[in-house]
Design a protein around this motif. Structure first.
Motif, PDB file in Angstrom:
ATOM      1  N   SER A   1       4.361  23.408 -43.311  1.00 36.44           N
ATOM      2  CA  SER A   1       3.898  22.615 -42.166  1.00 36.44           C
ATOM      3  C   SER A   1       2.427  22.242 -42.240  1.00 36.44           C
ATOM      4  O   SER A   1       1.912  21.599 -41.333  1.00 36.44           O
ATOM      5  CB  SER A   1       4.134  23.410 -40.875  1.00 36.44           C
ATOM      6  OG  SER A   1       3.328  24.584 -40.867  1.00 36.44           O
TER       7      SER A   1
ATOM      8  N   THR B   1       3.128  11.292 -32.996  1.00 33.88           N
ATOM      9  CA  THR B   1       3.727  12.551 -33.435  1.00 33.88           C
ATOM     10  C   THR B   1       3.644  13.651 -32.389  1.00 33.88           C
ATOM     11  O   THR B   1       4.390  14.623 -32.458  1.00 33.88           O
ATOM     12  CB  THR B   1       3.066  13.038 -34.733  1.00 33.88           C
ATOM     13  OG1 THR B   1       1.645  13.131 -34.535  1.00 33.88           O
ATOM     14  CG2 THR B   1       3.348  12.080 -35.885  1.00 33.88           C
ATOM     15  N   THR B   2       2.729  13.514 -31.417  1.00 30.20           N
ATOM     16  CA  THR B   2       2.551  14.533 -30.379  1.00 30.20           C
ATOM     17  C   THR B   2       2.600  13.887 -29.007  1.00 30.20           C
ATOM     18  O   THR B   2       1.953  12.864 -28.773  1.00 30.20           O
ATOM     19  CB  THR B   2       1.213  15.275 -30.548  1.00 30.20           C
ATOM     20  OG1 THR B   2       1.199  15.939 -31.809  1.00 30.20           O
ATOM     21  CG2 THR B   2       1.011  16.304 -29.445  1.00 30.20           C
TER      22      THR B   2
ATOM     23  N   ARG C   1       6.529  16.584 -32.001  1.00 32.81           N
ATOM     24  CA  ARG C   1       5.716  17.692 -31.458  1.00 32.81           C
ATOM     25  C   ARG C   1       5.490  17.389 -29.980  1.00 32.81           C
ATOM     26  O   ARG C   1       4.876  16.370 -29.634  1.00 32.81           O
ATOM     27  CB  ARG C   1       4.374  17.789 -32.183  1.00 32.81           C
ATOM     28  CG  ARG C   1       3.548  19.019 -31.773  1.00 32.81           C
ATOM     29  CD  ARG C   1       2.217  19.074 -32.515  1.00 32.81           C
ATOM     30  NE  ARG C   1       2.369  19.097 -33.959  1.00 32.81           N
ATOM     31  CZ  ARG C   1       2.704  20.164 -34.674  1.00 32.81           C
ATOM     32  NH1 ARG C   1       2.940  21.312 -34.063  1.00 32.81           N
ATOM     33  NH2 ARG C   1       2.814  20.086 -35.995  1.00 32.81           N
TER      34      ARG C   1
ATOM     35  N   LYS D   1       7.040  29.202 -26.963  1.00 30.50           N
ATOM     36  CA  LYS D   1       7.559  28.333 -28.019  1.00 30.50           C
ATOM     37  C   LYS D   1       9.008  28.000 -27.685  1.00 30.50           C
ATOM     38  O   LYS D   1       9.837  28.896 -27.520  1.00 30.50           O
ATOM     39  CB  LYS D   1       7.479  29.011 -29.376  1.00 30.50           C
ATOM     40  CG  LYS D   1       6.071  29.226 -29.895  1.00 30.50           C
ATOM     41  CD  LYS D   1       6.097  29.892 -31.257  1.00 30.50           C
ATOM     42  CE  LYS D   1       4.687  30.132 -31.787  1.00 30.50           C
ATOM     43  NZ  LYS D   1       4.713  30.842 -33.098  1.00 30.50           N
TER      44      LYS D   1
ATOM     45  N   ARG E   1       7.137  23.602 -32.811  1.00 31.78           N
ATOM     46  CA  ARG E   1       6.812  22.185 -32.616  1.00 31.78           C
ATOM     47  C   ARG E   1       6.903  21.791 -31.139  1.00 31.78           C
ATOM     48  O   ARG E   1       6.161  20.935 -30.671  1.00 31.78           O
ATOM     49  CB  ARG E   1       7.784  21.332 -33.429  1.00 31.78           C
ATOM     50  CG  ARG E   1       7.172  20.117 -34.052  1.00 31.78           C
ATOM     51  CD  ARG E   1       8.183  19.308 -34.837  1.00 31.78           C
ATOM     52  NE  ARG E   1       8.779  20.023 -35.943  1.00 31.78           N
ATOM     53  CZ  ARG E   1       9.473  19.462 -36.915  1.00 31.78           C
ATOM     54  NH1 ARG E   1       9.654  18.158 -36.906  1.00 31.78           N
ATOM     55  NH2 ARG E   1      10.000  20.174 -37.883  1.00 31.78           N
TER      56      ARG E   1
ATOM     57  N   THR F   1       6.569  23.171 -27.299  1.00 29.33           N
ATOM     58  CA  THR F   1       6.018  24.272 -26.519  1.00 29.33           C
ATOM     59  C   THR F   1       6.131  23.962 -25.026  1.00 29.33           C
ATOM     60  O   THR F   1       6.375  22.829 -24.631  1.00 29.33           O
ATOM     61  CB  THR F   1       4.545  24.538 -26.890  1.00 29.33           C
ATOM     62  OG1 THR F   1       3.793  23.323 -26.714  1.00 29.33           O
ATOM     63  CG2 THR F   1       4.415  25.012 -28.326  1.00 29.33           C
TER      64      THR F   1
ATOM     65  N   LYS G   1      -2.128  21.042 -39.262  1.00 33.57           N
ATOM     66  CA  LYS G   1      -0.721  20.713 -39.363  1.00 33.57           C
ATOM     67  C   LYS G   1      -0.551  19.341 -40.038  1.00 33.57           C
ATOM     68  O   LYS G   1      -1.354  18.430 -39.832  1.00 33.57           O
ATOM     69  CB  LYS G   1      -0.069  20.688 -37.980  1.00 33.57           C
ATOM     70  CG  LYS G   1      -0.011  22.051 -37.295  1.00 33.57           C
ATOM     71  CD  LYS G   1       0.869  23.032 -38.059  1.00 33.57           C
ATOM     72  CE  LYS G   1       0.990  24.359 -37.336  1.00 33.57           C
ATOM     73  NZ  LYS G   1       1.812  25.331 -38.113  1.00 33.57           N
TER      74      LYS G   1
ATOM     75  N   ASP H   1       0.767  16.471 -39.673  1.00 31.49           N
ATOM     76  CA  ASP H   1       1.235  15.385 -38.816  1.00 31.49           C
ATOM     77  C   ASP H   1       0.546  14.117 -39.319  1.00 31.49           C
ATOM     78  O   ASP H   1      -0.628  13.866 -39.006  1.00 31.49           O
ATOM     79  CB  ASP H   1       0.871  15.636 -37.354  1.00 31.49           C
ATOM     80  CG  ASP H   1       1.656  16.779 -36.728  1.00 31.49           C
ATOM     81  OD1 ASP H   1       2.344  17.509 -37.457  1.00 31.49           O
ATOM     82  OD2 ASP H   1       1.576  16.933 -35.494  1.00 31.49           O
TER      83      ASP H   1
ATOM     84  N   VAL I   1       5.862  15.100 -39.333  1.00 37.64           N
ATOM     85  CA  VAL I   1       5.478  16.009 -38.251  1.00 37.64           C
ATOM     86  C   VAL I   1       5.714  17.439 -38.714  1.00 37.64           C
ATOM     87  O   VAL I   1       6.820  17.788 -39.122  1.00 37.64           O
ATOM     88  CB  VAL I   1       6.300  15.753 -36.969  1.00 37.64           C
ATOM     89  CG1 VAL I   1       5.804  16.654 -35.833  1.00 37.64           C
ATOM     90  CG2 VAL I   1       6.227  14.296 -36.541  1.00 37.64           C
ATOM     91  N   ASN I   2       4.645  18.233 -38.682  1.00 38.16           N
ATOM     92  CA  ASN I   2       4.778  19.634 -39.074  1.00 38.16           C
ATOM     93  C   ASN I   2       5.278  19.757 -40.516  1.00 38.16           C
ATOM     94  O   ASN I   2       6.001  20.693 -40.867  1.00 38.16           O
ATOM     95  CB  ASN I   2       5.733  20.359 -38.130  1.00 38.16           C
ATOM     96  CG  ASN I   2       5.317  21.795 -37.862  1.00 38.16           C
ATOM     97  OD1 ASN I   2       4.155  22.060 -37.552  1.00 38.16           O
ATOM     98  ND2 ASN I   2       6.249  22.719 -37.973  1.00 38.16           N
TER      99      ASN I   2
END
Length: 480
Positions: free
Chosen positions: A31, A118-119, A146, A192, A198, A200, A388, A390, A425-426
């Motif tokens: 990751s 990605t987040t 994520r 998590k 990924r 949370t 990470k 990403d 991602v990750n």
């Protein structure tokens, strides 16, 4: 998996928070980014991805999105905020089924990934039952994005009169099961929600300023923080909400306020509200496309930057707005330039030699700025060893980008999701050769259309317009 991205141009902010683009290979193990150098020799069992002359950026960060609302993308783009509240939040939203929510959440996450987002800080405000919550979580994990899934502490109205007097008959039960669900999710694996971390757990809380005793707000937020939830988010458009959070001792660096348009005209250097935001390390999720179109007020992203307040960009309602950060970067930059130029013209002073803010800074808002706002800049937001993986790869031979020289300017002003060739991602490739890898998109698209049609059949445009007309006073304003 181990990947070697070979021959690309890295476009990022560096560890000194300066914009930088340079030729380099990137080695990803698991990751994590483990090496950024020219001419990296491939280790054993590595997949080499030729990105010669392509641009590699950090994944874009969305600091405020209602992801599930992709299933409602129909005729909402012209709505005002007041219209949206009456038609959607207080009528349609409470009827959304578990299956409709699931497909909206999954396709909403995938839409983000398709555009290199990605987040996501997801303000999940349709937590109407334990089943709705589990469906949202399942879809989010399956997407590969994520996500900080911020489940909202609220319930839908159980009855609404034409003058918008509402009853919340399920509120006591909702309080109990929603907080129980938060505890269940938080204690399962330290907040998590996916095995790889990924996804949370976050918390969405809009009750401050709406009549609850401050002691109740303090108790709920204390309980959530004790569970280990690292991000708490809330809507702030106008009104005294920032001051009320401050007076209740509720602020902290774990708080992200979306919009914050109430700050737009507070230009004094020693303004109290801005000082409170900076003192407590509160982040802002600015959503310029949404705010300008729905009459929230003016975007504050660059005012936040100038005052040292953490700020990123976001989409807000995917039923109304585009799902990419490219649009947000260019709108917020041009909006800020426009307001400054207007002041210059009206004051009849000499124009400035240069624009105050640049494409580089807009790019920062969409990447590192967003990561800072949600307290993840130690993991994402820039391309650095140890962070990470990403990553987003742009096709620089595309019709949009082939003539470009400065990658920061081109990404902010010319790029679209059509130019996004690969998304990681990750350390997991979720888009390759311009296509999503985790799903059969055509099958999902068919299901999305079926579910969206079902919502429109329950609430036609005509029915929603009648609801809005009933609640709207002939004197020219809503009745509340």
């Amino acid at each position: 998996m181990t990947y070697l991205l070979k021959g690309g141009t890295v476009v990022t902010y560096d560890k000194d928070k300066k914009p930088r683009s340079y030729k380099s290979d990137i080695l990803v193990e698991g990751s994590t980014i483990v090496k950024i150098e020219k001419d990296i020799q491939p280790p054993p069992d590595v997949e080499i991805i030729d990105v010669t002359d392509k641009w590699i950026t950090p994944g874009f960060v969305d600091t405020h999105r209602h992801t599930w609302m992709t299933v409602m993308r129909a005729s909402q783009a012209d709505w005002l905020l007041t219209e949206y509240l009456v038609k959607n939040a207080w009528h349609v939203q409470g009827t959304i089924t578990v299956d409709e929510l699931y497909i909206g959440q999954l396709t909403g996450c995938l839409e983000a990934l398709h555009s290199g987002v990605t987040t996501i800080l997801d303000h999940f405000h349709t937590a109407h039952s334990p089943e709705h919550c589990e469906a949202a979580l399942k879809a989010t994990v399956e997407s590969g994005a994520r996500v900080i899934l911020c489940s909202a502490r609220q319930s839908a109205p159980t009855s609404i009169t034409p003058d918008l007097k509402m009853e919340f008959g399920l509120e006591p039960d909702a309080t109990n099961w929603q907080m129980a669900k938060m505890k269940e999710w938080a204690t399962k694996d330290g907040c998590k929600l996916s095995p790889d971390g990924r996804v949370t757990l976050g918390f969405a809380y809009d009750q401050v300023g709406f009549g609850l005793p401050i002691e109740v707000n303090q108790q709920i937020l204390k309980q959530v923080r004790e569970l280990g939830v690292e991000i708490i988010t809330a809507h702030v458009v106008g009104g005294p909400h920032i001051m009320l959070w401050n007076e209740g001792g509720l602020l902290g660096p774990d708080v992200v306020f979306s919009h914050c348009n109430v700050l737009a005209h507070r230009d004094e250097p020693d303004d109290e509200m801005w000082a409170i935001m900076k003192k407590h390390g509160v982040g802002i999720g600015s959503t310029p496309e949404d705010e300008l179109g729905m009459a929230h007020g003016n975007p504050v992203a660059f005012q936040a930057v100038e005052r040292g307040v953490k700020c990123g960009l976001g989409i807000d309602c995917t039923s109304i707005n585009s799902g990419d950060i490219f649009t947000q970067m260019r709108i917020v930059l041009q909006w800020d330039r426009g307001r400054r130029h207007e002041k210059t013209l009206l004051s009849k002073v000499d124009p400035p030699k240069y624009n105050t803010h640049t494409s580089h800074e807009a790019f920062r808002l969409g990447t590192l700025g967003g990561a800072e706002a949600i307290n993840l800049s130690h993991q994402i937001g820039t391309i650095e060893v140890g962070k990470k993986a990403d990553l987003v790869v742009f096709d620089t031979d595309s019709a949009n980008l082939a003539g470009s020289l400065d990658p920061f300017q081109a990404i902010v002003f010319n790029a679209s999701n059509a130019d996004v060739e690969l998304v990681m991602v990750n350390g997991d490739i979720v888009k390759r050769d311009g296509k999503l890898t985790k799903v059969d998109w055509k099958s999902l698209a068919k299901e999305l259309k079926v579910k969206a049609k079902g919502i429109r059949e329950r609430f036609s445009t005509e029915k929603l317009d009648a609801i809005w007309s009933e609640s709207y006073d002939t004197s020219g304003g809503p009745r509340w």
